[in-house]
Design an enzyme around this catalytic site. Structure first.
Site, PDB file in Angstrom:
ATOM      1  CB  CYS A 105      10.317  -0.686  14.757  1.00  0.00           C
ATOM      2  SG  CYS A 105      11.847  -0.281  13.876  1.00  0.00           S
ATOM      3  CD  GLU A 147      -1.364  -0.586   3.600  1.00  0.00           C
ATOM      4  OE1 GLU A 147      -1.505  -1.700   4.112  1.00  0.00           O
ATOM      5  OE2 GLU A 147      -2.003   0.412   3.957  1.00  0.00           O
ATOM      6  CB  CYS A 153       6.767  -0.360  12.872  1.00  0.00           C
ATOM      7  SG  CYS A 153       6.524  -0.252  11.109  1.00  0.00           S
ATOM      8  CB  CYS A 213       2.843   1.163   5.232  1.00  0.00           C
ATOM      9  SG  CYS A 213       3.111   1.928   3.649  1.00  0.00           S
ATOM     10  CB  CYS A 222       4.117   7.459   1.015  1.00  0.00           C
ATOM     11  SG  CYS A 222       4.801   6.295   2.174  1.00  0.00           S
ATOM     12  CB  CYS A 262       9.647  -4.369   7.561  1.00  0.00           C
ATOM     13  SG  CYS A 262      11.106  -3.453   8.095  1.00  0.00           S
TER      14      CYS A 262
HETATM   15  N1  SAH Z   1      12.132   1.398   7.533  1.00  0.00           N
HETATM   16  C1  SAH Z   1      12.235   2.813   7.279  1.00  0.00           C
HETATM   17  C2  SAH Z   1      11.111   3.295   6.435  1.00  0.00           C
HETATM   18  C3  SAH Z   1       9.782   3.298   7.113  1.00  0.00           C
HETATM   19  S1  SAH Z   1       9.272   4.932   7.122  1.00  0.00           S
HETATM   20  C4  SAH Z   1      12.379   3.561   8.572  1.00  0.00           C
HETATM   21  O1  SAH Z   1      12.339   2.928   9.616  1.00  0.00           O
HETATM   22  O2  SAH Z   1      12.589   4.761   8.562  1.00  0.00           O
HETATM   23  C5  SAH Z   1       8.022   4.928   8.212  1.00  0.00           C
HETATM   24  C6  SAH Z   1       8.230   5.875   9.355  1.00  0.00           C
HETATM   25  O3  SAH Z   1       7.104   5.729  10.219  1.00  0.00           O
HETATM   26  C7  SAH Z   1       9.464   5.556  10.184  1.00  0.00           C
HETATM   27  O4  SAH Z   1       9.992   6.738  10.724  1.00  0.00           O
HETATM   28  C8  SAH Z   1       8.867   4.714  11.295  1.00  0.00           C
HETATM   29  O5  SAH Z   1       9.699   4.684  12.414  1.00  0.00           O
HETATM   30  C9  SAH Z   1       7.562   5.445  11.521  1.00  0.00           C
HETATM   31  N2  SAH Z   1       6.542   4.663  12.188  1.00  0.00           N
HETATM   32  C10 SAH Z   1       6.352   3.338  12.172  1.00  0.00           C
HETATM   33  N3  SAH Z   1       5.303   2.997  12.933  1.00  0.00           N
HETATM   34  C11 SAH Z   1       4.809   4.132  13.427  1.00  0.00           C
HETATM   35  C12 SAH Z   1       3.725   4.440  14.292  1.00  0.00           C
HETATM   36  N4  SAH Z   1       2.946   3.476  14.781  1.00  0.00           N
HETATM   37  N5  SAH Z   1       3.494   5.721  14.589  1.00  0.00           N
HETATM   38  C13 SAH Z   1       4.278   6.707  14.091  1.00  0.00           C
HETATM   39  N6  SAH Z   1       5.305   6.487  13.272  1.00  0.00           N
HETATM   40  C14 SAH Z   1       5.593   5.209  12.964  1.00  0.00           C
END
Ligand code: SAH
Length: 358
Positions: free
Chosen positions: A125, A101, A128, A347, A114, A121
């Protein structure tokens, strides 16, 4: 393509032409004993998101030849969800049935798409949604680009009429964990024969794969780097981002400084405020120390609640105290508004607005 099972859902074994850069298309056209100008024509159709049936200025025999071993379109929009704030979410289907998505965000200066770089992934994290099922597979360069071509076409654009001006690699996946395909995508999408999107209008976000950051810096591109920081202490970061056990904060910040020196581009640090995890006054003070000495900017967002995860967004009060302290410390920061909340952002986690033009 190296890490992709080339077997398509229809049982064929066809290559994806959007994985080819212009030079490779040129070579292909020569190998197929077609006149040289066909390369330009074919490439234009590919970046317009057109399938063979729509490539009207190519002869039937050439199209048949191509379709015997290749595909022109690797990704298909299967759903489009508009949001009240003007953003829209897209669901795409890949050749093997996997679904990814993305979100299109509209700004005064243009449209930002985006894009995802992986299905799933493996970074894991804690906050996430993308990594809940682990890594399913890497996307090829053409599948990443295909998201741009598909949405550009959906918006009424083509190779000449560009409806997408900015790209953020902030969808599912870790771009630096799929380095070669991501790099090739960046080269194709910014090439003058391609959609010719300015490198400065592209932002790549990483959780902090230090080796990859150095490698990217040495490519000498003007792409913006975003670092998902989320904590200024290794102790906290280790708990929410497993990657930081391999690359500690010092090594990540050093890599970002190197990126800044090489690219001249200000590095953006992303910081999702998680209740009672990373939103203390001490964190704000530490951020000042961590980000001093180079051109850095902090993007603050309230955590988006993900139902499968335990973590909660910071309360309004804690957020206020935290940002007041940042102000006092003189840290350059922006509080991001969320976009497309009622359509689920992108996503599974990405309800954020981001742009490198600000
Ligand atoms: N893997 C890369 C690209 C993902 S970008 C990275 O980690 O940067 C997506 C962004 O959204 C990243 O900054 C990630 O940390 C953040 N993100 C993921 N889950 C989130 C959430 N539940 N709330 C806010 N930001 C989130």
């Amino acid at each position: 393509m190296e890490n992709i099972d080339k077997k398509f859902a229809d049982g064929t074994n066809k290559v994806l032409l959007t994985d080819f850069d212009f030079e490779e298309i040129r070579k292909l056209v020569t190998d197929l004993k077609e006149p040289g100008y066909r390369a330009g024509q074919l490439f234009q159709w590919l970046i317009s998101g057109e399938d063979f049936s729509g490539m009207t200025n190519l002869s039937n025999s050439f199209r048949q030849k191509l379709s015997s071993f290749s595909r022109a379109v690797g990704i298909e929009i299967i759903k489009n969800l508009p949001s009240k704030d003007g953003s829209q979410k897209f669901l795409y289907k890949l050749f093997d049935g996997n679904i990814i998505e993305g979100v299109l965000m509209k700004y005064k200066y243009g449209n930002t798409l985006c894009v995802s770089t992986q299905v799933g992934c493996r970074m894991g994290c804690a906050f996430c949604a993308s990594g809940i099922d682990g890594l399913i597979r890497n996307l090829s360069a053409g599948e990443i680009a295909g998201q741009v071509y598909a949405v550009n076409k959906f918006m009424g654009g083509n190779s000449q009429k560009r409806e997408i001006t900015n790209i953020v690699l902030m969808g599912s996946g870790e771009p630096l964990d799929n380095y070669e395909n991501t790099l090739k995508f960046l080269k194709i999408i910014t090439s003058k024969e391609g959609l010719n999107i300015s490198q400065r209008n592209i932002s790549l976000s990483t959780c902090g794969l230090t080796d990859g950051i150095y490698k990217l810096a040495d490519e000498n591109m003007a792409v913006n780097l975003c670092l998902s920081l989320h904590a200024p202490f290794d102790g906290i970061r280790n708990k929410i981002m497993p990657v930081s056990k391999k690359y500690d904060l010092k090594s990540v910040i050093d890599a970002c400084k190197y990126y800044f020196e090489k690219s001249g581009r200000r590095v953006i640090f992303e910081y999702a405020l998680i209740d009672n995890v990373n939103d203390s006054k001490e964190c704000a003070v530490k951020l000042k120390e961590l980000l001093k000495g180079f051109s850095a900017h902090l993007n603050i967002i309230r955590l988006n609640y993900v139902k499968e995860k335990k973590l909660k967004p910071s309360s309004k009060e804690r957020m206020e105290i935290f940002t007041e302290e940042l102000k006092r410390q003189g840290v350059s920061f922006t509080i991001r508004r969320t976009i497309g909340a009622e359509i689920g952002g992108a996503c599974g986690q990405l309800r954020r607005s981001y742009s490198n033009n600000e």
